[in-house]
Design a protein around this motif. Structure first.
Motif, short mmCIF file in Angstrom:
data_model
loop_
_atom_site.label_atom_id
_atom_site.label_comp_id
_atom_site.label_asym_id
_atom_site.label_seq_id
_atom_site.Cartn_x
_atom_site.Cartn_y
_atom_site.Cartn_z
N LEU A 4 -41.84 67.92 17.22
CA LEU A 4 -42.09 67.47 18.60
C LEU A 4 -41.24 66.26 18.97
O LEU A 4 -41.01 65.99 20.15
CB LEU A 4 -43.57 67.15 18.79
N TYR A 5 -40.79 65.51 17.95
CA TYR A 5 -40.00 64.31 18.20
C TYR A 5 -38.49 64.56 18.14
O TYR A 5 -37.71 63.64 18.37
CB TYR A 5 -40.36 63.21 17.20
N ILE A 6 -38.08 65.79 17.80
CA ILE A 6 -36.64 66.05 17.69
C ILE A 6 -36.02 66.09 19.08
O ILE A 6 -36.36 66.94 19.90
CB ILE A 6 -36.36 67.37 16.94
N ASN A 7 -35.10 65.19 19.32
CA ASN A 7 -34.43 65.11 20.61
C ASN A 7 -33.12 65.89 20.64
O ASN A 7 -32.73 66.40 21.68
CB ASN A 7 -34.17 63.64 20.97
N THR A 27 -31.62 63.78 15.74
CA THR A 27 -32.06 62.56 16.39
C THR A 27 -33.52 62.74 16.80
O THR A 27 -33.85 63.70 17.50
CB THR A 27 -31.23 62.24 17.64
N PHE A 28 -34.38 61.86 16.30
CA PHE A 28 -35.80 61.88 16.62
C PHE A 28 -36.07 60.75 17.62
O PHE A 28 -35.73 59.60 17.36
CB PHE A 28 -36.66 61.66 15.37
N ARG A 29 -36.69 61.09 18.73
CA ARG A 29 -37.01 60.09 19.74
C ARG A 29 -38.51 59.78 19.67
O ARG A 29 -39.34 60.66 19.94
CB ARG A 29 -36.65 60.61 21.13
N ALA A 48 -35.23 55.45 18.46
CA ALA A 48 -34.75 56.76 18.02
C ALA A 48 -34.25 56.62 16.59
O ALA A 48 -33.65 55.60 16.21
CB ALA A 48 -33.65 57.29 18.93
N ILE A 49 -34.50 57.65 15.79
CA ILE A 49 -34.08 57.69 14.39
C ILE A 49 -33.04 58.80 14.23
O ILE A 49 -33.26 59.92 14.71
CB ILE A 49 -35.26 57.97 13.44
N SER A 68 -31.42 56.31 9.86
CA SER A 68 -31.01 55.04 10.44
C SER A 68 -31.49 54.94 11.88
O SER A 68 -31.72 55.96 12.55
CB SER A 68 -29.49 54.87 10.38
N LEU A 69 -31.65 53.72 12.36
CA LEU A 69 -32.05 53.49 13.74
C LEU A 69 -30.85 53.68 14.66
O LEU A 69 -29.74 53.22 14.35
CB LEU A 69 -32.59 52.07 13.90
N VAL A 70 -31.05 54.37 15.76
CA VAL A 70 -30.01 54.46 16.78
C VAL A 70 -29.98 53.11 17.49
O VAL A 70 -30.99 52.67 18.04
CB VAL A 70 -30.30 55.60 17.78
N PRO A 71 -28.84 52.43 17.49
CA PRO A 71 -28.80 51.06 18.03
C PRO A 71 -28.92 51.02 19.55
O PRO A 71 -28.64 51.99 20.25
CB PRO A 71 -27.42 50.56 17.58
N GLY A 72 -29.36 49.86 20.03
CA GLY A 72 -29.31 49.57 21.45
C GLY A 72 -30.51 49.99 22.27
O GLY A 72 -30.53 49.81 23.48
#
Length: 223
Positions: A91-94, A105-107, A114-115, A133-137
């Motif tokens: 459900l979190y997969i973006n 990418t998981f939101r 986002a991961i 890893s964390l998506v930056p910003g």
């Protein structure tokens, strides 16, 4: 590059019907679905060619992956059991892309983060590399944010399914950045190189995974 957006990734039927495959050039591979739910007995995160290119042993089935923050848990992994799905990380997969290896990418909207998860095999080795890893910003991350991983070991011939057995040695040796195990006599050992803060011993058995494609073929496999 092949890419799928959230309309496909968060749709269980669509994401579970799309498979990915990574190989190491010597007969070993990693394979599953975009959703993370294994639909075949051949799916696994590390199937090693012990006697290249044959002697394939499914060593590591997958990781149970959970983001924990402020006492709340957000699963990234997904499994199918008879009559239900748990957890529901799909459900979190973006998004998902092959670039050239699998990247998710998981939101996590409640946390505003986002991961990104990447998986690739090392050519010529029975080695799988997994990176979260964390998506930056997006947001300043709370200090208590952590990722918990639970490796689900199989250690069976890649045609077979692991069943609970007292013959499986659950002990391990842990050093600063590595966990070493040899769960089954006569099978290869497995090494987890990591940068984890802590390593805990659990030894739990996960039962009754259901494999949709095997069931469609008339094989009612449960692991």
């Amino acid at each position: 590059m092949i890419e799928f957006e959230s309309n496909i990734c968060s749709d269980l039927r669509e994401s579970s019907s799309r498979e990915w495959l990574e190989t190491n050039g010597i007969g070993g591979y990693a394979s599953s679905t975009i959703s993370g739910i294994h639909t075949r007995r051949y799916h696994g995160l590390l199937t090693a060619a012990v006697e290249p290119p044959l002697g394939r042993v499914r060593m590591l089935s997958k990781f149970e992956e959970v983001i924990v923050s402020g006492g709340l848990e957000f699963p990234l992994s997904s499994n199918r059991y008879p009559g239900k799905y748990h957890p529901a990380g799909f459900l979190y997969i973006n998004s998902f892309r092959l670039d050239p290896f699998p990247v998710w990418t998981f939101r996590l909207e409640p946390l505003g983060i986002a991961i990104e998860k990447k998986i690739y095999m090392v050519h010529g080795e029975n080695t799988i590399v997994c990176r979260w890893s964390l998506v930056p910003g997006l947001k300043t991350v709370d200090a208590d944010l952590r990722l918990e991983l639970r490796p689900l070991l199989a250690f069976v011939d890649y045609h077979s399914i692991r069943s609970e057995s007292a013959d499986v040695d659950q002990s391990f040796i842990s050093t600063k950045n590595c966990v070493w195990m040899k769960p089954v006599t006569g099978a290869p050992e497995i090494f987890f190189n990591h940068n984890a803060k802590d390593v805990s011993e659990t030894g739990d058995w996960y039962r009754n995974f259901e494999y949709a494609i095997e069931k469609e073929r008339g094989f009612d496999y449960h692991e």
